[in-house]
Write an enzyme that holds these catalytic residues in place. Structure first.
Site, PDB file in Angstrom:
ATOM      1  N   LYS A  85      -4.704   1.843   8.810  1.00 46.30           N
ATOM      2  CA  LYS A  85      -3.900   2.302   7.677  1.00 46.30           C
ATOM      3  C   LYS A  85      -3.792   3.830   7.662  1.00 46.30           C
ATOM      4  CE  LYS A  85      -3.845   1.410   2.638  1.00 46.30           C
ATOM      5  NZ  LYS A  85      -4.648   0.755   1.574  1.00 46.30           N
ATOM      6  N   SER A 160      -2.153  -1.849  -1.590  1.00 44.02           N
ATOM      7  CA  SER A 160      -1.566  -0.740  -0.861  1.00 44.02           C
ATOM      8  C   SER A 160      -1.535  -0.937   0.658  1.00 44.02           C
ATOM      9  CB  SER A 160      -2.323   0.541  -1.199  1.00 44.02           C
ATOM     10  OG  SER A 160      -3.680   0.477  -0.838  1.00 44.02           O
ATOM     11  N   SER A 184      -6.115  -4.072  -2.672  1.00 47.77           N
ATOM     12  CA  SER A 184      -5.218  -3.533  -1.647  1.00 47.77           C
ATOM     13  C   SER A 184      -5.366  -4.145  -0.262  1.00 47.77           C
ATOM     14  CB  SER A 184      -5.393  -2.013  -1.551  1.00 47.77           C
ATOM     15  OG  SER A 184      -4.876  -1.382  -2.696  1.00 47.77           O
TER      16      SER A 184
END
Length: 470
Positions: A85, A160, A184
């Site tokens: 990420k 997220s 997330s």
């Protein structure tokens, strides 16, 4: 030369790729080439991976093959293409967290989780998108743009770690790294129809040298963990990610497998009065029957330890710790989603005082104690991942009522991280074009129980994956 069809390598599980590479029936280079070809084929439709350098990917894969040729053990993830990420440090890349304000924050070193993946033999093929500041359950930002859910472009890919989930669902890589402070990892897995594990607090070491030190709320509630298409791949990824690193003082050397525990599950379809949609209730009851078929005892209970109260404490700690600075940064960035996410919690966050913050920390301990005591009786809890099926994209920006609806439906996503307990989302099927799944919770450092129950559920049917973007 490989005996495996190179056009199909990207479809394999991480465990299968690692086994074939270690047996030298498949080269790490072939696996990387397949992953990059898949990225080229589908990422333009998805915008899941927003930064990657193919030449470096191939060079790293060749290094794995060279180590094998020398008779060395490259590690349990030998040659497995993975993604990470954009909110963690990877040497030479920007730790942007989806904002222009950080696009020049180039990491000079790797975060612990990146180092651990590399030490395990993984090949990082790209960095995945997140909403600005990783604030939302929808993935869009002004720096990289919007990420699309490969199952249905009208649905959020989650957030997220929306880029991570979208990439795994579409076959870009075999394991994805994500982070989770309020769902997330778990919610993107739910939205994209894959599996996602939020490990216990302290299981996976965390540290970014390029960003300021985390405030205490982030230190005690945010974790890194894996997303994948099989539960076994989550287990493999967790073992790699959780290797020790001295840079995180919260890291705990807990065993990955704990003592034998009764195969007993508490099912709760409407914790703390959650208004759970019928399709989600049906998925929970179906998962309970799958567990019973596999030899587990499942008792339905009317109530669990506090979750709704945990939500309020979690938000108070998360957004009350430096709220004015968060708002100022969001306004400088000019990201509508981040501004809205913060504005919706203004009343609670702006009322925070040192005394209230201390009270919240005390309440956190009390809520965690109640959960730990409950899990002595029921080692695993089966409960909704969300009160609703995955949201339409940008639902949280459709006015105050829609914002409130989203946050209320996400009660288990927000509340459970307060306790530091591990939780797993398992995708179980489809309702038309929309994925549905369930959530499992176990005692601290008992990810093994979540994974064991998850495998029993998975074995009786999951949505097709990977898929071509719809």
């Amino acid at each position: 030369m490989s005996n495996t069809d190179s056009s199909e390598i990207w479809r394999l599980s991480a465990s299968r790729v690692a086994t074939l590479v270690r047996q030298r029936k498949l080269s790490a280079l072939e696996a990387a080439q397949s992953a990059l070809a898949r990225l080229d084929a589908v990422n333009p439709k998805l915008n899941a991976v927003v930064d990657h350098r193919p030449d470096e990917v191939l060079a790293h894969a060749r290094a794995v093959d060279a180590a094998l040729a020398r008779g060395e053990d490259p590690g349990p993830l030998a040659g497995v293409p993975v993604t990470v990420k954009i909110n963690i440090d990877q040497q030479g890349f920007a730790t942007s967290n989806g904002v222009n304000l950080q696009k020049e924050w180039i990491a000079a070193s790797n975060s612990p989780v990146v180092d651990n993946l590399l030490k395990a033999g993984a090949v990082i093929v790209g960095r995945t998108n997140a909403p600005a500041f990783s604030y939302r359950w929808f993935t869009d930002n002004r720096l990289h743009g919007r990420t699309v859910n490969p199952r249905d472009a009208a649905l959020t890919p989650g957030g997220s770690s929306g880029g991570a989930a979208s990439s795994i669902a579409a076959g870009i890589g075999h394991i994805a790294h994500g982070t989770d402070i309020a769902g997330s990892i778990r919610y993107p897995a739910y939205a994209c129809g894959i599996h996602g594990l939020r490990p216990s607090l302290g299981r996976v070491a965390a540290y970014n040298a390029v960003t300021p030190e985390r405030v205490i709320s982030g230190q005690i509630t945010a974790v890194s963990g894996p997303l994948a298409r099989t539960v076994d791949d989550l287990r493999l990824a967790l073992a790699a990610m959780s290797a020790p690193d001295p840079r995180d003082p919260w890291w705990v050397p807990a065993p990955l497998v704990g003592p034998a525990a009764p195969r007993c599950v508490a099912l709760c379809v409407a914790p703390d009065g959650m208004t759970t949609q019928p399709e989600v209730v049906a998925a929970l009851r179906d998962a309970a029957e799958r567990l019973r078929d596999a030899g587990w005892t499942v008792d339905e209970v009317d109530a669990l330890p506090p979750i709704r109260d945990a939500v309020q404490v979690q938000i108070a700690l998360w957004m009350g710790d430096g709220y004015a600075g968060m708002v100022a940064a969001a306004e400088r960035e000019g990201d509508a989603g981040a501004i809205a996410a913060l504005a919706g919690q203004a009343t609670l966050a702006q009322s925070m005082t040192l005394e209230k913050f201390s009270t919240a920390l005390v309440r956190r301990a009390a809520i965690t104690r109640q959960w730990q005591v409950f899990l002595e009786r029921y080692p695993v809890v089966l409960l909704p991942a969300c009160a609703e099926l995955p949201f339409t994209d940008d639902l949280d920006l459709q006015g105050p009522d829609a914002y409130a609806r989203v946050w209320d439906a996400q009660m288990t996503m927000v509340g459970l991280p307060l306790t530091g307990l591990p939780s797993l989302v398992v995708s179980t099927g489809m309702v038309g074009r929309t994925p549905v799944g369930v959530q499992l919770v176990a005692g601290r450092y008992r990810e093994d129980l979540c994974l064991a129950a998850g495998e029993a559920i998975e074995a009786r049917g999951v949505p097709p994956m990977p898929i071509d973007p719809q």
